[in-house]
Design a protein around this motif. Structure first.
Motif, short mmCIF file in Angstrom:
data_model
loop_
_atom_site.label_atom_id
_atom_site.label_comp_id
_atom_site.label_asym_id
_atom_site.label_seq_id
_atom_site.Cartn_x
_atom_site.Cartn_y
_atom_site.Cartn_z
N ARG A 102 14.16 83.69 97.34
CA ARG A 102 13.56 82.67 96.99
C ARG A 102 13.88 82.43 95.53
NH1 ARG A 102 6.96 81.97 97.99
NH2 ARG A 102 6.82 79.64 97.47
N ASP A 105 17.31 80.97 94.86
CA ASP A 105 17.23 79.37 95.46
C ASP A 105 17.02 78.64 94.10
OD1 ASP A 105 18.36 80.25 97.90
OD2 ASP A 105 16.42 80.01 98.91
N LEU A 106 15.94 79.02 93.42
CA LEU A 106 15.26 78.22 92.52
C LEU A 106 16.47 78.30 91.09
CD1 LEU A 106 12.98 76.53 91.40
CD2 LEU A 106 12.03 78.39 90.21
N GLU A 109 19.08 75.83 91.96
CA GLU A 109 18.72 74.47 91.81
C GLU A 109 18.49 73.94 90.27
OE1 GLU A 109 17.36 71.91 93.85
OE2 GLU A 109 16.93 72.92 95.69
N PHE A 141 7.90 81.55 87.43
CA PHE A 141 8.20 81.81 88.84
C PHE A 141 8.25 83.38 89.10
CE2 PHE A 141 10.57 81.30 92.65
CZ PHE A 141 9.66 80.67 93.56
N GLU A 216 4.74 76.96 95.20
CA GLU A 216 5.32 75.85 96.01
C GLU A 216 5.51 74.55 95.16
OE1 GLU A 216 4.12 73.17 99.92
OE2 GLU A 216 2.83 74.58 99.15
N GLU A 219 8.67 74.97 92.87
CA GLU A 219 9.90 74.65 93.73
C GLU A 219 9.94 73.29 94.02
OE1 GLU A 219 10.41 78.55 96.46
OE2 GLU A 219 8.87 77.24 96.97
N LYS A 220 8.94 72.62 94.32
CA LYS A 220 9.30 71.16 94.67
C LYS A 220 9.32 70.45 93.28
CE LYS A 220 6.12 71.06 98.87
NZ LYS A 220 7.34 70.85 99.52
N ARG A 223 13.11 70.72 92.53
CA ARG A 223 13.99 69.91 93.59
C ARG A 223 13.75 68.52 93.09
NH1 ARG A 223 11.68 71.85 97.72
NH2 ARG A 223 13.07 73.87 97.64
#
Length: 301
Positions: A102, A105-106, A109, A141, A216, A219-220, A223
Motif C-alpha cells: 500500500r 503504491d502511494l 503515485e 501515511f 483512504e 490515497e484519494k 490520486r
C-alpha cells in the motif's frame, strides 16, 4: 522549515573542523596548535594567552565566513535527509507485506506527480517545495499504517467475547460476595481492570476507524492531484492543491501526537516519535525510495 543555526553553532563547527593537510590528510590543526601552546606555556605562561588569542581570532574569522556558514548548513541538511531516509526504511521494514504494498503504491503515485511537475515548466524552487509536501504526506501515511498495525495487533491478542463473559462473571461474584470483605475488594479490583481493558479496546476501535478514514483520504487526495496534474498541467493549480492538502493533514498529525500513547510499542514510537521530520529545502529527485520484494520466478511446467 529547518531550524536556523545560531552564531555559536558555527563557532562549534569551526572549532571541531578538520583541515586537509598535504600528505597528512584532514587534521584538527587548531586543536593541535592549542596543544603546542599549552606545552610551551609550562615554560612561559605568556604562550597560553597567545594561544587563546590565536584561537579566538581563528574561530571568529572562520565562523563569520559566509562560505563556511553555507558549508555547515549544507552538512546539516544532508544529515537530516539521511536521518529521514533511515527512519522511513526502518518503519517500512516493520510493516506487513500488505501495508508495504500500500505504501509503495502511494510512492509510485507521488513519483508520477513529480514527473508531471517537471514537465510543466516549474522552477527548481517550486519543484523542491512540491517534493517536500509529498514527502510529508508519505511520512504521515507511514505513521498511520504503523499505528493501524499496532492497534490490529493489540486487538488480535484479546478475545472480546471471552472478555465480556469474564466481566459478567466477575460482576455476579462481586454481588454474591459479602460487602466490604477482602474477597469483594479483590474481585472489584479485578473487575475494574477488566472493564478498563474493554474500554481501551473500544477506544482503539474508534481510533482505528479514524486511521482507516485518513489513509483512504490521503490515497484519494494523491490520486486526485495526479489526475488533475495530468489534465491541466498548471503549476499554480498543483501548488494550491498540495498546499491545501498539507494544511488539512496537519490536524491529523496533531491528533496522532495527542494519542501517541495508544499507538504501539516503544520500538515503534522510537522510529516514529514526534511530529513530521524537518526535510531539506533543496529539491529531491523523488520521494524516499523503498525496497521492493524480489519477483517470483515462474516455474515452467
Amino acid at each position: 522549515m529547518a531550524a536556523k543555526l545560531s552564531y555559536w553553532d558555527y563557532v562549534k563547527a569551526a572549532f571541531h573542523r578538520a583541515i586537509p593537510v598535504p600528505l597528512l590528510g584532514a587534521m584538527p590543526v587548531n586543536k593541535m596548535a592549542l596543544g603546542v601552546f599549552g606545552v610551551l606555556g609550562i615554560a612561559n605562561p605568556g604562550f597560553w594567552f597567545l594561544g587563546a588569542a590565536a584561537e579566538v581570532a581563528y574561530l571568529g574569522f572562520v565562523s563569520s565566513s559566509a562560505r563556511f556558514q553555507k558549508l555547515v548548513q549544507g552538512e546539516r541538511l544532508a544529515e537530516r535527509a539521511s536521518s529521514h531516509d533511515d527512519q522511513v526504511k526502518r518503519a517500512f521494514q516493520r510493516l506487513t507485506p500488505p501495508s508495504q504494498a500500500r505504501y509503495r503504491d502511494l510512492v509510485d503515485e507521488c513519483r508520477q506527480i513529480l514527473g508531471l511537475a517537471v514537465s510543466d515548466g516549474g522552477s527548481e524552487v517550486l519543484q523542491g517545495w512540491r517534493t517536500g509536501n509529498l514527502n510529508e504526506l508519505l511520512w504521515l501515511f507511514m505513521r498511520l499504517l504503523t499505528s493501524r498495525e499496532q492497534i490490529l495487533s493489540t486487538q488480535s491478542r484479546v478475545d472480546r467475547t471471552r472478555l465480556d463473559e469474564a466481566i459478567s462473571e466477575l460482576r455476579q461474584r462481586v454481588e454474591a460476595a459479602e460487602a466490604a470483605s477482602p474477597l469483594a475488594r479483590s474481585l472489584q479490583a479485578t473487575l475494574s481492570i477488566q472493564e478498563k481493558r474493554r474500554e481501551n479496546l473500544e477506544t482503539a476501535s474508534a481510533n482505528l476507524a479514524v486511521i482507516d478514514a485518513e489513509l483512504e483520504r490521503i490515497e484519494k487526495q494523491v490520486r486526485l492531484i495526479r489526475e488533475e496534474s495530468a489534465v491541466s498541467g498548471g503549476p499554480e493549480m498543483l501548488s494550491a492543491r498540495l498546499d491545501a492538502v498539507s494544511s488539512t493533514l496537519t490536524e491529523t498529525s496533531r491528533w496522532m501526537d495527542e494519542h501517541s500513547d495508544l499507538f504501539g510499542s516503544e520500538d515503534t514510537s522510537e522510529v516514529l516519535s514526534g511530529s513530521l521530520p524537518t526535510l531539506p529545502s533543496t529539491p529531491l529527485e523523488e520521494p524516499p525510495p523503498v525496497p521492493r520484494p524480489p519477483r517470483k520466478r515462474q516455474v515452467e511446467r
